[in-house]
Write a protein that holds these residues in place. Structure first.
Motif, PDB file in Angstrom:
ATOM      1  N   ALA A   1     -13.470   8.146  10.022  1.00  0.00           N
ATOM      2  CA  ALA A   1     -13.372   9.537   9.561  1.00  0.00           C
ATOM      3  C   ALA A   1     -14.696  10.297   9.599  1.00  0.00           C
ATOM      4  O   ALA A   1     -14.706  11.512   9.778  1.00  0.00           O
ATOM      5  N   SER A   2     -15.809   9.627   9.453  1.00  0.00           N
ATOM      6  CA  SER A   2     -17.067  10.350   9.264  1.00  0.00           C
ATOM      7  C   SER A   2     -17.487  11.183  10.477  1.00  0.00           C
ATOM      8  O   SER A   2     -18.434  11.964  10.389  1.00  0.00           O
ATOM      9  N   THR A   3     -16.801  10.999  11.600  1.00  0.00           N
ATOM     10  CA  THR A   3     -17.116  11.838  12.762  1.00  0.00           C
ATOM     11  C   THR A   3     -15.867  12.449  13.393  1.00  0.00           C
ATOM     12  O   THR A   3     -15.952  13.042  14.467  1.00  0.00           O
ATOM     13  N   GLN A   4     -14.726  12.286  12.755  1.00  0.00           N
ATOM     14  CA  GLN A   4     -13.482  12.715  13.375  1.00  0.00           C
ATOM     15  C   GLN A   4     -13.298  14.221  13.291  1.00  0.00           C
ATOM     16  O   GLN A   4     -12.639  14.716  12.388  1.00  0.00           O
ATOM     17  N   ARG A   5     -13.835  14.917  14.240  1.00  0.00           N
ATOM     18  CA  ARG A   5     -13.593  16.348  14.272  1.00  0.00           C
ATOM     19  C   ARG A   5     -13.619  16.778  15.719  1.00  0.00           C
ATOM     20  O   ARG A   5     -14.104  17.834  16.067  1.00  0.00           O
ATOM     21  N   SER A   6     -13.044  15.897  16.509  1.00  0.00           N
ATOM     22  CA  SER A   6     -13.215  15.963  17.949  1.00  0.00           C
ATOM     23  C   SER A   6     -13.071  17.364  18.514  1.00  0.00           C
ATOM     24  O   SER A   6     -13.983  17.885  19.136  1.00  0.00           O
TER      25      SER A   6
ATOM     26  N   ALA B   1     -13.535   0.994   4.085  1.00  0.00           N
ATOM     27  CA  ALA B   1     -13.022   1.219   2.744  1.00  0.00           C
ATOM     28  C   ALA B   1     -13.914   2.210   2.009  1.00  0.00           C
ATOM     29  O   ALA B   1     -13.714   2.481   0.837  1.00  0.00           O
ATOM     30  N   LEU B   2     -14.885   2.748   2.711  1.00  0.00           N
ATOM     31  CA  LEU B   2     -15.842   3.633   2.063  1.00  0.00           C
ATOM     32  C   LEU B   2     -15.215   4.971   1.716  1.00  0.00           C
ATOM     33  O   LEU B   2     -14.158   5.335   2.223  1.00  0.00           O
ATOM     34  N   GLU B   3     -15.916   5.701   0.881  1.00  0.00           N
ATOM     35  CA  GLU B   3     -15.452   7.009   0.437  1.00  0.00           C
ATOM     36  C   GLU B   3     -15.106   7.860   1.657  1.00  0.00           C
ATOM     37  O   GLU B   3     -14.037   8.439   1.740  1.00  0.00           O
ATOM     38  N   VAL B   4     -16.041   7.928   2.570  1.00  0.00           N
ATOM     39  CA  VAL B   4     -15.730   8.493   3.881  1.00  0.00           C
ATOM     40  C   VAL B   4     -15.874   7.341   4.868  1.00  0.00           C
ATOM     41  O   VAL B   4     -16.980   6.893   5.133  1.00  0.00           O
ATOM     42  N   PRO B   5     -14.754   6.853   5.369  1.00  0.00           N
ATOM     43  CA  PRO B   5     -14.845   5.732   6.305  1.00  0.00           C
ATOM     44  C   PRO B   5     -15.841   6.069   7.417  1.00  0.00           C
ATOM     45  O   PRO B   5     -15.801   7.147   7.996  1.00  0.00           O
ATOM     46  N   LEU B   6     -16.694   5.135   7.677  1.00  0.00           N
ATOM     47  CA  LEU B   6     -17.884   5.410   8.472  1.00  0.00           C
ATOM     48  C   LEU B   6     -17.730   5.012   9.932  1.00  0.00           C
ATOM     49  O   LEU B   6     -17.445   3.857  10.250  1.00  0.00           O
ATOM     50  N   THR B   7     -17.934   5.971  10.798  1.00  0.00           N
ATOM     51  CA  THR B   7     -18.038   5.661  12.218  1.00  0.00           C
ATOM     52  C   THR B   7     -19.316   4.867  12.435  1.00  0.00           C
ATOM     53  O   THR B   7     -20.360   5.197  11.886  1.00  0.00           O
ATOM     54  N   SER B   8     -19.206   3.807  13.209  1.00  0.00           N
ATOM     55  CA  SER B   8     -20.371   2.951  13.363  1.00  0.00           C
ATOM     56  C   SER B   8     -20.335   2.276  14.725  1.00  0.00           C
ATOM     57  O   SER B   8     -19.353   2.379  15.456  1.00  0.00           O
ATOM     58  N   ILE B   9     -21.413   1.597  15.043  1.00  0.00           N
ATOM     59  CA  ILE B   9     -21.452   0.868  16.302  1.00  0.00           C
ATOM     60  C   ILE B   9     -21.557  -0.609  16.009  1.00  0.00           C
ATOM     61  O   ILE B   9     -22.491  -1.064  15.357  1.00  0.00           O
ATOM     62  N   ASP B  10     -20.545  -1.302  16.459  1.00  0.00           N
ATOM     63  CA  ASP B  10     -20.505  -2.732  16.220  1.00  0.00           C
ATOM     64  C   ASP B  10     -21.476  -3.442  17.150  1.00  0.00           C
ATOM     65  O   ASP B  10     -21.555  -3.126  18.335  1.00  0.00           O
ATOM     66  N   GLN B  11     -22.204  -4.412  16.608  1.00  0.00           N
ATOM     67  CA  GLN B  11     -23.238  -5.076  17.398  1.00  0.00           C
ATOM     68  C   GLN B  11     -22.910  -6.529  17.729  1.00  0.00           C
ATOM     69  O   GLN B  11     -23.805  -7.320  18.019  1.00  0.00           O
ATOM     70  N   SER B  12     -21.647  -6.876  17.610  1.00  0.00           N
ATOM     71  CA  SER B  12     -21.187  -8.204  18.039  1.00  0.00           C
ATOM     72  C   SER B  12     -21.996  -9.361  17.474  1.00  0.00           C
ATOM     73  O   SER B  12     -22.500 -10.187  18.235  1.00  0.00           O
ATOM     74  N   PRO B  13     -22.087  -9.456  16.164  1.00  0.00           N
ATOM     75  CA  PRO B  13     -22.866 -10.560  15.605  1.00  0.00           C
ATOM     76  C   PRO B  13     -22.332 -11.930  16.022  1.00  0.00           C
ATOM     77  O   PRO B  13     -23.120 -12.844  16.257  1.00  0.00           O
TER      78      PRO B  13
ATOM     79  N   LEU C   1     -17.535   2.939  -2.248  1.00  0.00           N
ATOM     80  CA  LEU C   1     -16.154   2.924  -1.789  1.00  0.00           C
ATOM     81  C   LEU C   1     -15.483   4.263  -2.012  1.00  0.00           C
ATOM     82  O   LEU C   1     -15.960   5.108  -2.754  1.00  0.00           O
ATOM     83  N   GLU C   2     -14.358   4.402  -1.353  1.00  0.00           N
ATOM     84  CA  GLU C   2     -13.574   5.622  -1.459  1.00  0.00           C
ATOM     85  C   GLU C   2     -13.351   5.945  -2.934  1.00  0.00           C
ATOM     86  O   GLU C   2     -13.597   7.059  -3.387  1.00  0.00           O
ATOM     87  N   VAL C   3     -12.850   4.978  -3.658  1.00  0.00           N
ATOM     88  CA  VAL C   3     -12.838   5.084  -5.110  1.00  0.00           C
ATOM     89  C   VAL C   3     -13.797   4.016  -5.608  1.00  0.00           C
ATOM     90  O   VAL C   3     -13.492   2.834  -5.520  1.00  0.00           O
ATOM     91  N   PRO C   4     -14.945   4.430  -6.102  1.00  0.00           N
ATOM     92  CA  PRO C   4     -15.895   3.427  -6.588  1.00  0.00           C
ATOM     93  C   PRO C   4     -15.209   2.481  -7.560  1.00  0.00           C
ATOM     94  O   PRO C   4     -14.492   2.911  -8.467  1.00  0.00           O
ATOM     95  N   LEU C   5     -15.433   1.224  -7.347  1.00  0.00           N
ATOM     96  CA  LEU C   5     -14.621   0.200  -7.988  1.00  0.00           C
ATOM     97  C   LEU C   5     -15.267  -0.386  -9.236  1.00  0.00           C
ATOM     98  O   LEU C   5     -16.381  -0.914  -9.184  1.00  0.00           O
TER      99      LEU C   5
END
Lengths: 369, 369
Positions: free
Chosen positions: B335-340, B286-298, A287-291
DNA sequence: CTGAAAGCGCTAACAC
DNA sequence: GTGTTAGCGCTTTCAG
């Protein structure tokens, strides 16, 4: 759709000019069977890809080798882990697990339990949302005589085995940890469940009182059980005039939301406010801040519950000693509370460890009680 | 242990001096029954808390109203979500789901499938780890005539319905996104599964070639499927002499590990290296660097699979048109890819947006192909 | 409208 | 060693 006739014992028996019973005995290694017929039967079974019909067997033996598992939500990592652990233990003993969920709706819980029983599960594991054990639901369960064990959430008044952590102790441990980190104005974002959340709140109070501090009612706020509700609760609580240096959250999702709210309003975590969660959910250390969190041993809960239940299921006697298994919980310290030897005044963005001092009045180590 | 005799139809029938058949008919709303006996039966059932024995019913009807679900691991959030969605859809139509897992072990998968069939599930949903569809396993499934549908992982050569995302497209979308962010030296941390990982790799290559760049084999490295393996793979790859400004990871756990490794060796994410995952796992934002990802519609996967299967199960005719349902995937930019609109040279810790320019040779918008 | 008969595929108990 | 008989609790078919 017309399903194909599966091959059955009668087919094997007819082919080999033996009786169905003989086949049955071979397949179950029971009774006296000559090695030669035994081999012939086995051979033919293989050739025909015979699979015994377990439904028919269940009807005859009154045993399904199936355990029912009823959870609020098996998508939640904590319960998912429990479910897996149960399935694992059950599989090792030849059982399957029929998992169902009720989304915290007590009525659905009851109806699902009923169909699970109608499906003749040999035993039931229940993380119940019922508020008391004297209800018609538990009377029904008792009447059925299907053994069941409660997990995670103790339901007052129920006569059954229980496996779970001690939630009072979790509240106490989390709060004590904050106190040991020097926090003196600790809020509690509490959860919604009657039993558990109350227990954790109790632990929170006990810890604070053990430090000869006063637990202020306003510092306890309802925070639901999700990241969003935790975020909202934290925002609503924050107020320039209110002192705050620590938050004990009912669970990790709430803590994630709380941290977000804190940082958005300019509080540094853990320097200004330390945050501890509970549940030690996956990814907690990415997490951003490890919890910092308290692990609740889901594997042990699942394993112990399944073992207890299977022992009851398989015991021939009707000795049904209800047992209570309290599994260990443990504090996992991560960044969200790491400010052990710092006083607030000393904190800067960069680390300034050496200069930290403990003031008098702050007791170190185990508090009394 | 001596279980109590549950009340059965014969008990009701005896009490009311009617036949078992009458009771059965009342309970199933079948046949002509006078309103008076109907009420008497219902009344008595309620009084005695009668629950039909579904095992017996199943034996007679050859329908268990149970779906089997076989997953690599129902603890994984993606599969857990699928499982829940299946259970939900099934419940609405009166079915339960018997979930089992095989930890990516094809042998366990087979034996579990077999016991699920022995338990007479009406249909089977399978996220298979089998490498090809011409195996004895799938022949056995076909022989059994129990309808089944494959999810998430397509198995070449299997004649069955399939529900899942297009993994080639996921690889292409993720990589194209990195390209659009200006990345030109993109590594791929690939996963272990034969089928899926290969598809995603293919998409990665297609995207790169569509930009008239060369896909360098060295930039594709095996990274397992966990955070730790992703971390290790990233560390092993990093090298001062190697140019790197983007990483497409097979899944989110790998991406989390990769980000950790990158930051530890002084790379800023996303400024120096942009990272994209796949799966859009919980907590990704909520990750340290919020992660750009591809949702797979579970949810869609689960819902569609269950619907398809139940339709097959319940259709009387043997029309078994195998269908392929491709559910949507979508890019979740964080955020992990935001540098457009930034070029590497322009990047400083603080934002310096306005100055960014695209160089020639970098095509904007949809690439050809 | 109701019920007797037969059977789902297997196992348990007891003969032979 | 092997087979016969009698269920397990329900549904299905068909006669009344």
């Amino acid at each position: 759709m017309l399903r194909a006739m599966a091959v059955k014992m009668a087919d094997i028996a007819a082919d080999l000019h033996v009786s169905v019973v003989t086949v049955s005995k071979v397949l179950r290694n029971k009774g006296r069977i000559s090695e030669s017929t035994r081999q012939r039967v086995l051979q033919r079974c293989r050739e025909l890809h015979y699979q015994p019909n377990l439904i028919a067997r269940s009807l005859a033996t009154r045993r399904t080798h199936t355990l029912g598992l009823l959870l609020p939500d098996f998508t939640h990592p904590f319960f998912a882990q429990i479910a897996k652990s149960i399935a694992q233990t059950a599989r090792a003993r030849g059982y399957h697990v029929l998992i169902s969920y009720f989304d915290e709706d007590p009525a659905i819980e009851i109806s699902e339990a009923q169909t699970l029983l109608a499906r003749c599960v040999d035993g039931l594991i229940l993380a119940s949302a019922q508020s008391h054990g004297r209800s018609e639901f538990f009377r029904m369960l008792a009447r059925r005589r299907t053994p069941f064990v409660l997990i995670d959430r103790h339901v007052p008044g129920v006569r059954a085995s229980f496996v779970g952590v001690d939630h009072v102790e979790i509240g106490r441990m989390a709060t004590t940890h904050l106190l040991e980190q020097g926090c003196r104005h600790i809020a509690h974002l509490r959860g919604p469940d009657l039993g558990i959340a109350d227990d954790r709140l109790r632990g929170y109070r006990l810890a604070i009182e053990a430090y000869e501090l006063r637990a202020i009612p306003d510092y306890v706020v309802d925070a639901g059980f999700q990241t969003q509700t935790g975020y909202d609760a934290m925002r609503a609580f924050l107020n320039p005039r209110i002192k705050l240096d620590g938050v004990f959250c009912y669970n990790d999702p709430i803590a994630v939301g709380a941290i977000k709210a804190l940082r958005e309003s300019g509080h540094r975590v853990p320097q200004d406010v330390a945050v501890v969660g509970a549940g030690n959910v996956n990814y907690a250390d990415a997490l951003e801040v490890p919890l910092t969190s308290i692990d609740q041993s889901p594997d042990e809960i699942g394993h112990e519950a399944a073992k207890l239940l299977l022992d009851q299921v398989e015991s021939e006697s009707s000795r049904r000693r209800n047992r209570t298994v309290v599994v260990p919980h443990r504090l996992i310290v991560r960044a969200s509370t790491q400010r052990s030897s710092l006083r607030r005044g000393d904190l800067r963005p960069g680390r300034k460890l050496g200069t930290a001092l403990r003031r008098t009045g702050v007791r170190v180590g185990r508090p009394p009680g």
